[in-house]
Design a protein around this motif. Structure first.
Motif, PDB file in Angstrom:
ATOM      1  N   ASN A  54       0.855  -1.190   0.000  1.00 33.58           N
ATOM      2  CA  ASN A  54       0.000   0.000   0.000  1.00 33.58           C
ATOM      3  C   ASN A  54       0.890   1.240   0.000  1.00 33.58           C
ATOM      4  OD1 ASN A  54      -2.080   1.648   2.377  1.00 33.58           O
ATOM      5  ND2 ASN A  54      -2.516   1.452   0.227  1.00 33.58           N
ATOM      6  N   PHE A  55       0.569   2.203  -0.849  1.00 33.99           N
ATOM      7  CA  PHE A  55       1.310   3.454  -0.956  1.00 33.99           C
ATOM      8  C   PHE A  55       0.356   4.612  -0.726  1.00 33.99           C
ATOM      9  CE2 PHE A  55       3.304   0.315  -3.632  1.00 33.99           C
ATOM     10  CZ  PHE A  55       4.638   0.404  -3.278  1.00 33.99           C
ATOM     11  N   HIS A  56       0.686   5.454   0.259  1.00 35.54           N
ATOM     12  CA  HIS A  56      -0.061   6.693   0.486  1.00 35.54           C
ATOM     13  C   HIS A  56       0.846   7.823   0.002  1.00 35.54           C
ATOM     14  CE1 HIS A  56      -3.431   5.242   2.994  1.00 35.54           C
ATOM     15  NE2 HIS A  56      -2.585   4.251   3.230  1.00 35.54           N
ATOM     16  N   VAL A  57       0.367   8.594  -0.956  1.00 35.64           N
ATOM     17  CA  VAL A  57       1.149   9.704  -1.497  1.00 35.64           C
ATOM     18  C   VAL A  57       0.393  11.005  -1.283  1.00 35.64           C
ATOM     19  CG1 VAL A  57       2.297   8.269  -3.235  1.00 35.64           C
ATOM     20  CG2 VAL A  57       0.193   9.466  -3.834  1.00 35.64           C
ATOM     21  N   ALA A  58       1.139  12.098  -1.229  1.00 39.53           N
ATOM     22  CA  ALA A  58       0.535  13.419  -1.094  1.00 39.53           C
ATOM     23  C   ALA A  58       1.333  14.409  -1.927  1.00 39.53           C
ATOM     24  CB  ALA A  58       0.508  13.854   0.369  1.00 39.53           C
ATOM     25  N   MET A  59       0.620  15.361  -2.505  1.00 35.74           N
ATOM     26  CA  MET A  59       1.279  16.378  -3.312  1.00 35.74           C
ATOM     27  C   MET A  59       0.391  17.608  -3.432  1.00 35.74           C
ATOM     28  SD  MET A  59       0.865  14.728  -7.170  1.00 35.74           S
ATOM     29  CE  MET A  59       1.751  16.041  -7.997  1.00 35.74           C
ATOM     30  N   THR A  60       1.007  18.713  -3.759  1.00 37.85           N
ATOM     31  CA  THR A  60       0.267  19.920  -4.115  1.00 37.85           C
ATOM     32  C   THR A  60       0.644  20.276  -5.547  1.00 37.85           C
ATOM     33  OG1 THR A  60       1.997  21.373  -3.242  1.00 37.85           O
ATOM     34  CG2 THR A  60       0.187  20.794  -1.736  1.00 37.85           C
ATOM     35  N   GLY A  61      -0.181  21.078  -6.166  1.00 35.72           N
ATOM     36  CA  GLY A  61       0.092  21.515  -7.529  1.00 35.72           C
ATOM     37  C   GLY A  61      -0.270  20.508  -8.597  1.00 35.72           C
ATOM     38  N   ALA A  62      -0.992  19.450  -8.240  1.00 32.27           N
ATOM     39  CA  ALA A  62      -1.405  18.462  -9.245  1.00 32.27           C
ATOM     40  C   ALA A  62      -2.448  19.084 -10.169  1.00 32.27           C
ATOM     41  CB  ALA A  62      -1.990  17.223  -8.563  1.00 32.27           C
ATOM     42  N   ARG A  63      -2.415  18.668 -11.430  1.00 33.10           N
ATOM     43  CA  ARG A  63      -3.420  19.132 -12.389  1.00 33.10           C
ATOM     44  C   ARG A  63      -4.730  18.380 -12.204  1.00 33.10           C
ATOM     45  NH1 ARG A  63       0.971  18.364 -17.025  1.00 33.10           N
ATOM     46  NH2 ARG A  63       1.252  16.564 -15.681  1.00 33.10           N
ATOM     47  N   ASP A  64      -4.614  17.117 -11.886  1.00 29.08           N
ATOM     48  CA  ASP A  64      -5.780  16.269 -11.670  1.00 29.08           C
ATOM     49  C   ASP A  64      -5.318  14.965 -11.048  1.00 29.08           C
ATOM     50  OD1 ASP A  64      -4.806  14.641 -13.801  1.00 29.08           O
ATOM     51  OD2 ASP A  64      -5.996  15.746 -15.256  1.00 29.08           O
ATOM     52  N   GLU A  65      -6.232  14.004 -10.924  1.00 28.21           N
ATOM     53  CA  GLU A  65      -5.903  12.730 -10.267  1.00 28.21           C
ATOM     54  C   GLU A  65      -4.861  11.927 -11.027  1.00 28.21           C
ATOM     55  OE1 GLU A  65      -9.155  12.143 -13.093  1.00 28.21           O
ATOM     56  OE2 GLU A  65      -9.096  13.439 -11.347  1.00 28.21           O
ATOM     57  N   LYS A  66      -4.673  12.187 -12.307  1.00 24.25           N
ATOM     58  CA  LYS A  66      -3.667  11.460 -13.081  1.00 24.25           C
ATOM     59  C   LYS A  66      -2.260  11.713 -12.552  1.00 24.25           C
ATOM     60  CE  LYS A  66      -6.464  11.439 -17.248  1.00 24.25           C
ATOM     61  NZ  LYS A  66      -6.639  12.024 -18.574  1.00 24.25           N
ATOM     62  N   ASP A  67      -2.004  12.934 -12.080  1.00 25.44           N
ATOM     63  CA  ASP A  67      -0.697  13.244 -11.513  1.00 25.44           C
ATOM     64  C   ASP A  67      -0.476  12.471 -10.215  1.00 25.44           C
ATOM     65  OD1 ASP A  67       0.021  15.026 -13.564  1.00 25.44           O
ATOM     66  OD2 ASP A  67      -1.023  16.677 -12.568  1.00 25.44           O
ATOM     67  N   VAL A  68      -1.511  12.307  -9.416  1.00 21.14           N
ATOM     68  CA  VAL A  68      -1.422  11.543  -8.171  1.00 21.14           C
ATOM     69  C   VAL A  68      -1.175  10.065  -8.489  1.00 21.14           C
ATOM     70  CG1 VAL A  68      -2.592  10.939  -6.022  1.00 21.14           C
ATOM     71  CG2 VAL A  68      -2.935  13.204  -7.031  1.00 21.14           C
ATOM     72  N   HIS A  69      -1.884   9.544  -9.482  1.00 23.39           N
ATOM     73  CA  HIS A  69      -1.684   8.157  -9.918  1.00 23.39           C
ATOM     74  C   HIS A  69      -0.235   7.948 -10.373  1.00 23.39           C
ATOM     75  CE1 HIS A  69      -5.784   6.327 -10.079  1.00 23.39           C
ATOM     76  NE2 HIS A  69      -6.118   7.597  -9.980  1.00 23.39           N
ATOM     77  N   ALA A  70       0.301   8.902 -11.131  1.00 25.78           N
ATOM     78  CA  ALA A  70       1.678   8.783 -11.622  1.00 25.78           C
ATOM     79  C   ALA A  70       2.677   8.762 -10.462  1.00 25.78           C
ATOM     80  CB  ALA A  70       1.997   9.926 -12.580  1.00 25.78           C
TER      81      ALA A  70
END
Length: 138
Positions: A54-70
């Motif tokens: 299981n991977f929990h990731v966090a970020m700001t500045g994403a364009r959409d959920e595709k960036d989080v998936h990447a």
């Protein structure tokens, strides 16, 4: 010049074919049109059971959920390599957006051989792609 019925039908078909190539109302905007200045806030990795991670990731500045998936995929690929495996298979990813903070909860299986399934990744290829795109790995 006089057009016969077949010429009109061909012209109509050509116009219809070209319009199918143009963006349709409500279609997704090209991602390159959106400013992309991500800040990656880290990855929390948990071995669930056997080869399930299981991977929990966090970020700001994403364009959409595709960036989080990447971002999650990059973490999974690097984790597989660290553990001595060459492949991973995506099981699921959920994303959440609270203001500018995006988070993802992703599950992957890791394996030495190419796993069965449609959403498999070659860890070395993905890690190289992540490096090329400035996405950090684990």
């Amino acid at each position: 010049m006089t057009f016969t019925r077949p010429h009109i039908l061909l012209a109509s078909a050509a116009v219809a074919g070209l319009s199918a190539c143009s963006p349709q109302p409500g279609a997704d905007v090209m991602r390159e049109d959106v400013a992309f200045e991500p800040k990656y806030a880290g990855v929390d990795t948990r071995l669930l059971e056997g080869d399930l991670v299981n991977f929990h990731v966090a970020m700001t500045g994403a364009r959409d959920e595709k960036d989080v998936h990447a971002y999650a995929e990059c973490a999974a690929a690097q984790y597989a390599l660290i553990r001595g495996f060459g492949f991973a298979r995506h099981v699921r990813t959920t994303t959440d957006n609270q203001g500018d903070l995006w988070s993802g909860d992703a599950v992957y299986t890791i394996s030495a051989a190419l796993p069965r399934g449609l959403k498999t990744i070659d860890a070395e290829v993905i890690v190289a792609n992540c490096e090329d795109n400035g996405i950090p790995t684990v």
